[in-house]
Design an enzyme around this catalytic site. Structure first.
Site, PDB file in Angstrom:
ATOM      1  N   TYR A 256       0.604  -0.823  -0.037  1.00  0.00           N
ATOM      2  CA  TYR A 256      -0.066  -0.079  -0.091  1.00  0.00           C
ATOM      3  C   TYR A 256       0.563   1.105  -0.009  1.00  0.00           C
ATOM      4  CZ  TYR A 256      -3.463   3.188   0.788  1.00  0.00           C
ATOM      5  OH  TYR A 256      -4.317   4.057   0.743  1.00  0.00           O
TER       6      TYR A 256
ATOM      7  N   PHE B 251      -6.391  22.086 -23.705  1.00  0.00           N
ATOM      8  CA  PHE B 251      -7.014  21.565 -24.528  1.00  0.00           C
ATOM      9  C   PHE B 251      -8.176  20.520 -23.244  1.00  0.00           C
ATOM     10  CE2 PHE B 251      -7.225  16.763 -23.692  1.00  0.00           C
ATOM     11  CZ  PHE B 251      -6.774  16.354 -24.758  1.00  0.00           C
ATOM     12  N   THR B 252      -9.596  20.236 -23.441  1.00  0.00           N
ATOM     13  CA  THR B 252     -10.496  19.703 -23.148  1.00  0.00           C
ATOM     14  C   THR B 252     -10.265  20.126 -21.765  1.00  0.00           C
ATOM     15  OG1 THR B 252     -10.414  17.409 -23.721  1.00  0.00           O
ATOM     16  CG2 THR B 252     -11.451  19.028 -25.090  1.00  0.00           C
TER      17      THR B 252
ATOM     18  N   ASP C 157       1.764  21.145 -19.834  1.00  0.00           N
ATOM     19  CA  ASP C 157       1.588  19.945 -19.970  1.00  0.00           C
ATOM     20  C   ASP C 157       2.175  18.945 -20.912  1.00  0.00           C
ATOM     21  OD1 ASP C 157       0.168  17.844 -21.082  1.00  0.00           O
ATOM     22  OD2 ASP C 157      -1.356  18.956 -21.263  1.00  0.00           O
TER      23      ASP C 157
ATOM     24  N   LYS D 169       0.306   8.349 -23.066  1.00  0.00           N
ATOM     25  CA  LYS D 169       1.063   9.005 -24.671  1.00  0.00           C
ATOM     26  C   LYS D 169       2.403   8.742 -24.375  1.00  0.00           C
ATOM     27  CE  LYS D 169      -3.132  10.563 -23.614  1.00  0.00           C
ATOM     28  NZ  LYS D 169      -3.361  11.595 -22.770  1.00  0.00           N
TER      29      LYS D 169
ATOM     30  N   ARG E  86     -12.345  16.509 -34.091  1.00  0.00           N
ATOM     31  CA  ARG E  86     -12.249  17.955 -33.535  1.00  0.00           C
ATOM     32  C   ARG E  86     -12.130  19.403 -33.561  1.00  0.00           C
ATOM     33  NH1 ARG E  86     -10.055  16.068 -28.116  1.00  0.00           N
ATOM     34  NH2 ARG E  86     -12.047  16.147 -28.197  1.00  0.00           N
TER      35      ARG E  86
ATOM     36  N   PHE F  48     -18.716  15.602 -26.672  1.00  0.00           N
ATOM     37  CA  PHE F  48     -18.326  15.177 -27.477  1.00  0.00           C
ATOM     38  C   PHE F  48     -17.997  13.220 -27.310  1.00  0.00           C
ATOM     39  CE2 PHE F  48     -13.942  14.733 -25.108  1.00  0.00           C
ATOM     40  CZ  PHE F  48     -13.685  15.117 -24.872  1.00  0.00           C
TER      41      PHE F  48
HETATM   42  C1  P71 Z   1      -6.081  11.698 -26.642  1.00  0.00           C
HETATM   43  C2  P71 Z   1      -6.391  12.559 -25.270  1.00  0.00           C
HETATM   44  C3  P71 Z   1      -7.229  11.397 -24.142  1.00  0.00           C
HETATM   45  C4  P71 Z   1      -8.623  12.332 -24.553  1.00  0.00           C
HETATM   46  C5  P71 Z   1      -8.850  12.950 -23.316  1.00  0.00           C
HETATM   47  C6  P71 Z   1     -10.119  14.589 -23.811  1.00  0.00           C
HETATM   48  C7  P71 Z   1     -11.046  13.922 -24.896  1.00  0.00           C
HETATM   49  C8  P71 Z   1     -10.527  12.618 -25.719  1.00  0.00           C
HETATM   50  C9  P71 Z   1      -9.536  11.993 -25.574  1.00  0.00           C
HETATM   51  C10 P71 Z   1      -5.408  13.194 -22.999  1.00  0.00           C
HETATM   52  C11 P71 Z   1      -4.761  14.932 -22.635  1.00  0.00           C
HETATM   53  C12 P71 Z   1      -3.928  15.354 -23.962  1.00  0.00           C
HETATM   54  C13 P71 Z   1      -3.629  16.761 -23.083  1.00  0.00           C
HETATM   55  C14 P71 Z   1      -2.263  17.141 -24.115  1.00  0.00           C
HETATM   56  C15 P71 Z   1      -4.683  16.451 -20.639  1.00  0.00           C
HETATM   57  C16 P71 Z   1      -4.924  15.719 -21.457  1.00  0.00           C
HETATM   58  C17 P71 Z   1      -5.560  14.546 -20.347  1.00  0.00           C
HETATM   59  N1  P71 Z   1      -5.821  12.876 -24.415  1.00  0.00           N
HETATM   60  N2  P71 Z   1      -3.260  16.746 -22.049  1.00  0.00           N
HETATM   61  O1  P71 Z   1      -5.784  13.298 -26.991  1.00  0.00           O
HETATM   62  O2  P71 Z   1      -4.036  14.959 -24.790  1.00  0.00           O
HETATM   63  O3  P71 Z   1      -5.561  12.627 -19.271  1.00  0.00           O
HETATM   64  O4  P71 Z   1      -6.490  11.457 -20.894  1.00  0.00           O
HETATM   65  O5  P71 Z   1      -4.852  10.702 -19.127  1.00  0.00           O
HETATM   66  O6  P71 Z   1      -6.477  11.839 -18.936  1.00  0.00           O
HETATM   67  O7  P71 Z   1      -6.495  11.362 -27.721  1.00  0.00           O
HETATM   68  P1  P71 Z   1      -5.444  11.737 -19.436  1.00  0.00           P
END
Ligand code: P71
Length: 458
Positions: free
Chosen positions: A73, A125-126, A214, A257, A381, A448
């Site tokens: 843990y 970013f979303t 980021d 990523k 997008r 979305f």
């Molecule tokens: C991508 C994603 C995943 C995603 C998130 C929201 C809508 C659709 C797809 C996530 C990111 C990202 C950047 C620059 C933070 C996150 C969040 N991307 N910053 O591109 O690209 O990370 O998904 O691990 O929570 O498909 P998380």
């Protein structure tokens, strides 16, 4: 290896069968999914270019790492491995694991943002913007104008417009930090230059403001700096990454990523007091600060993934594979965002379907048409992703109305991507008769993911 004779620096040890479907099956699947590719089952998808997030193939070393997961843990040895690797390659002394990127964003936003704050950044970013807003802040875009122009070939479309940044800082009541992404996802996977980041740092210092990176695709950003910025040709991606991070005070990271894992994230911090606060919030939302919502084995896979991710041969093959797909599409006359970005090729739906108004969701329709043609899954997008303005309740109308063909790392071969290019080419040939969509269901947050649509008739 030169850019002309690049190849994947790995061989394949395990494979997974992919589904091959008929057009009839795909039409039924798409209707069931309300024309939203997020609502398809992956068993209905042949080539999955929805996202590069959590979809990479792990290496034999990472799979072996799962077996040495220490599931204590508290104080798992895998946490200390991750901490050591992040310190070495990203340079932040404090590392707080989180279940994924948005977990890190949640904690950092809650910690740093007060009601009424303004957060300037190089394009939204979303999830990042949503957490800034939920913490009471307002995000203001200060990216250069070229980033909003899909036809501009600026080599660093992720750069901050320094004049815009200065103005925002002057007018705002309080700016807790500048929010910098490398690379910029929504602009098309576009990098920020080291010189620009250095200037951002200087401006921030002048006003005693933090710079938060980021770092989700910062390794890919580092490759572009090596490729395009004078003085960096001879440096390794790892050296450039460290130099970029050194210009920032903190970072949020989605390890899903660059770091070649299926789940995980972390916060990087320099300041001791902020790190103590972040660890405390981690306990509230994620789990103890040495696991942050992850299993010990996940922490180990991330630690190994970070090391593999900064390998020059790996990054080069990754970026050049994406570029090869983009160039195939260009050769077929398909309008795409230039320069071709790091993690994806973005189709320009406004030029693809100039006859479909943005309120009829051209990019959403295009993603549906590509799925119908070949079972290739992509992501909208554009206006759907941009959501509604919280003040007016109206649709936001982003300049970019795009479909993203996102390439998972180490998963698909060039032959897969050639088939995708052929499919998009066919959809492009049929473009004139295609109409838009109407939205028939709209959720409150991040619409979305779950919105549903119906094709307009006629
Ligand atoms: C991508 C994603 C995943 C995603 C998130 C929201 C809508 C659709 C797809 C996530 C990111 C990202 C950047 C620059 C933070 C996150 C969040 N991307 N910053 O591109 O690209 O990370 O998904 O691990 O929570 O498909 P998380």
């Amino acid at each position: 290896m030169t850019n002309d004779d690049w190849f994947e620096p790995y061989k394949i040890k395990a494979v997974e069968r992919i589904p091959i479907t008929t057009r009839e099956q795909r039409l039924a699947a798409l209707e069931d999914a309300g024309w939203n590719t997020f609502l398809l089952r992956s068993d209905q998808v042949t080539i999955d270019l929805l996202t590069d997030s959590g979809t990479s193939a792990m290496s034999d070393r990472q799979w072996a790492g799962l077996m040495i997961g220490d599931e204590a843990y508290a104080g798992s040895r895998n946490f200390y491995h991750l901490e050591e690797v992040v310190r070495r390659y990203y340079g932040y002394p404090h590392v707080i694991p989180t279940h994924q990127g948005r977990g890190a964003e949640h904690i950092l936003s809650e910690m740093l943002i007060e009601g009424g704050d303004t957060i300037p950044g190089n394009m939204y970013f979303t999830t990042t913007r949503l957490h800034q807003e939920l913490a009471g802040g307002t995000f203001v875009d200060v990216v250069i104008d070229e980033a909003h122009d899909p036809q501009s070939l600026h080599p660093f479309k992720g750069n901050v417009d320094i004049e815009k940044l200065e103005k925002v800082i002057e007018r705002a009541e309080r700016v807790p930090y500048v929010s910098i992404a490398g690379t910029v996802n929504m602009a098309g996977g576009q990098p920020i230059s080291m010189a620009n980041l250095r200037t951002v740092r200087e401006v921030a210092d002048k006003h005693s403001i933090m710079v938060v990176l980021d770092a989700t695709r910062a390794v890919e950003n580092a490759y572009f700096v090596k490729e395009r910025e004078p003085g960096y040709e001879g440096k390794s991606v790892a050296e450039i990454l460290l130099e970029m991070c050194a210009l920032t005070d903190a970072c949020t990271m989605s390890a899903k990523k660059d770091s070649l894992v299926n789940i995980g994230g972390w916060i990087g911090l320099r300041d001791d007091d902020l790190a103590a606060q972040a660890r405390n919030l981690c306990v509230v939302y994620e789990g103890l600060h040495t696991y942050g919502g992850l299993a010990g084995r996940d922490l180990e896979a991330i630690a190994i993934g970070v090391e593999e991710s900064v390998d020059d041969d790996h990054v080069r093959a990754r970026i050049l594979q994406v570029r090869e797909l983009g160039e195939r599409l260009q050769a077929l006359g398909v309008p795409i965002v230039g320069p071709i970005g790091g993690h994806a090729v973005f189709l320009d739906a406004k030029r693809f379907y100039p006859h479909i108004p943005q309120e009829e969701f051209p990019a959403q329709r295009l993603a549906g048409e590509i799925y119908l043609d070949s079972g290739t899954r992509t992501m909208e997008r554009g206006i759907v992703s941009a959501g509604r303005d919280p003040e007016t309740g109206e649709h936001r109308h982003p300049a970019l109305e795009l479909v993203r063909l996102t390439i998972p790392r180490r998963v698909y071969t060039s032959r897969h991507l050639a088939a995708v290019a052929g499919s998009v080419g066919r959809v492009h040939e049929r473009r004139e008769g295609t109409r838009g969509l109407e939205m028939v269901f709209e959720p409150t947050y991040l619409r979305f993911f779950q919105a549903r649509f119906r094709p307009l008739q006629g």
